[in-house]
Design a protein around this motif. Sequence first.
Motif, PDB file in Angstrom:
ATOM      1  N   HIS A 289      43.619  31.231  47.598  1.00 10.62           N
ATOM      2  CA  HIS A 289      42.603  30.756  46.659  1.00 10.62           C
ATOM      3  C   HIS A 289      42.575  31.635  45.402  1.00 10.62           C
ATOM      4  O   HIS A 289      42.459  31.130  44.290  1.00 10.62           O
ATOM      5  CB  HIS A 289      41.250  30.751  47.374  1.00 10.62           C
ATOM      6  CG  HIS A 289      40.074  30.557  46.472  1.00 10.62           C
ATOM      7  ND1 HIS A 289      39.656  29.311  46.041  1.00 10.62           N
ATOM      8  CD2 HIS A 289      39.216  31.449  45.932  1.00 10.62           C
ATOM      9  CE1 HIS A 289      38.584  29.465  45.263  1.00 10.62           C
ATOM     10  NE2 HIS A 289      38.296  30.751  45.176  1.00 10.62           N
TER      11      HIS A 289
ATOM     12  N   HIS B  31      36.586  36.959  39.302  1.00 13.20           N
ATOM     13  CA  HIS B  31      36.798  36.134  40.485  1.00 13.20           C
ATOM     14  C   HIS B  31      37.555  36.910  41.569  1.00 13.20           C
ATOM     15  O   HIS B  31      37.152  36.941  42.732  1.00 13.20           O
ATOM     16  CB  HIS B  31      37.571  34.866  40.093  1.00 13.20           C
ATOM     17  CG  HIS B  31      37.759  33.929  41.236  1.00 13.20           C
ATOM     18  ND1 HIS B  31      38.959  33.802  41.900  1.00 13.20           N
ATOM     19  CD2 HIS B  31      36.899  33.103  41.865  1.00 13.20           C
ATOM     20  CE1 HIS B  31      38.817  32.921  42.873  1.00 13.20           C
ATOM     21  NE2 HIS B  31      37.585  32.477  42.881  1.00 13.20           N
TER      22      HIS B  31
ATOM     23  N   HIS C 203      36.079  38.186  45.159  1.00 18.46           N
ATOM     24  CA  HIS C 203      36.686  37.812  46.445  1.00 18.46           C
ATOM     25  C   HIS C 203      37.042  39.039  47.273  1.00 18.46           C
ATOM     26  O   HIS C 203      37.052  38.986  48.496  1.00 18.46           O
ATOM     27  CB  HIS C 203      37.893  36.904  46.247  1.00 18.46           C
ATOM     28  CG  HIS C 203      37.499  35.466  46.263  1.00 18.46           C
ATOM     29  ND1 HIS C 203      37.317  34.763  47.422  1.00 18.46           N
ATOM     30  CD2 HIS C 203      37.168  34.625  45.260  1.00 18.46           C
ATOM     31  CE1 HIS C 203      36.928  33.533  47.122  1.00 18.46           C
ATOM     32  NE2 HIS C 203      36.820  33.423  45.813  1.00 18.46           N
TER      33      HIS C 203
END
Length: 385
Positions: free
Chosen positions: A49, A138, A142
């Motif tokens: 991802h 991001h 994560h």
Amino acid sequence: MTSGPKAAIAERLDEARQRTLELIEPLDDTQLNRVYSEILSPLAWDLGHIANFEELWLVQTIGGREPLHGDLGRLYDAIENPRRTRGELPILRDAELRAYLADVRERTLEVLEEVEIGPEVEDPLLRDGFVYELLLAHELQHNETMLQLLQMVDASESPRDAGHRSPGQMPVQLDRHFEYPPVRAMPRVPETVRINGGSFEIGATAQGFAYDNERPRHRVELNAFEIDRTPVSNGAYAEFVEDRGAEPPMYWKRDGEGWIRTAMGRREPLDLTEPVVHVSWHEADAFARWAGKRLPTEHEWEAARPHLDGVGSVWEWTSSDFLAYPGFEAYPYREYSEPFFGDTYKVLRGGSWATHPSVMRPSFRNWDLPERRQIFSGIRCARDA
Ligand SMILES: [Fe+2]
């Protein structure tokens, strides 16, 4: 690319990636693919991802390139694929997954050479490198989610970890980036700060990187309140557990009269002076009431931020629902914040030991379901003055 803003971006992208790879370094492919919890993705999904989000924004959107693996992106869409389903998806795994991370990064750096990122650029995605800041944030966020899962991995299973215990007993490679256990001792009875009532500016200004939900900056009126200088300690929480027969926080286990911590498959005495972590919003709220106090609103938290100690050890639950600020505009994509607005999610403020410092803006709003405890969440109490 030897100097200037592009070189700085390339360097920061590399630093974030090093951090990601160091987190998984002691694990084998079986551990990366394993589903440890219904509410957390297998690490292989997070990795794919991270790369896919990078490909989507930095390669496809601003570089105009075709995706490397057709419509693979569907599998990494966080909203389409709830966490409990991610272990079953035909996602990239093992060597293919590592190759994808590297191939995307190579293309990202090619595109970075081609684009204009100055303050005068018309495309708001590129102006002042916004889209690169988005990508960095991001990946770093994560990393924290991955660390939540790593708490559930029995560290003694990791072949490369054996015999390399750090003082905090995290696998040795984590110490390069994380201060653990949480930084400082919390007093059993905390001092409070009084904040006089008045008008306060809340939210991020129009300049610099921030998420859409932190904007626009606006004024709010607050009544006078008092807020604890420090988060609630394990010792204070243990008293609450004894007194109320409340559920202990995640990773606490009773050991005779006292408690031990069991994260990462370990058994170590609980340090009663550290901030309590892994409590749900419901538990935080119940604790605050038990102590004759309440949780602060997120506006109070932000107004008191310049006076607060101990921010950055544990995320701090607030009493606030995750709502749009007046005049909110979704950017750069609707799904980042908007679908979560309403009374379902509660706001957390600050940051934890697992949060990268660049993510800990005073205006940053984290949100989660009130029953969640796998996050690094703690408590700071307030009361009306
Ligand atoms: Fe994500």
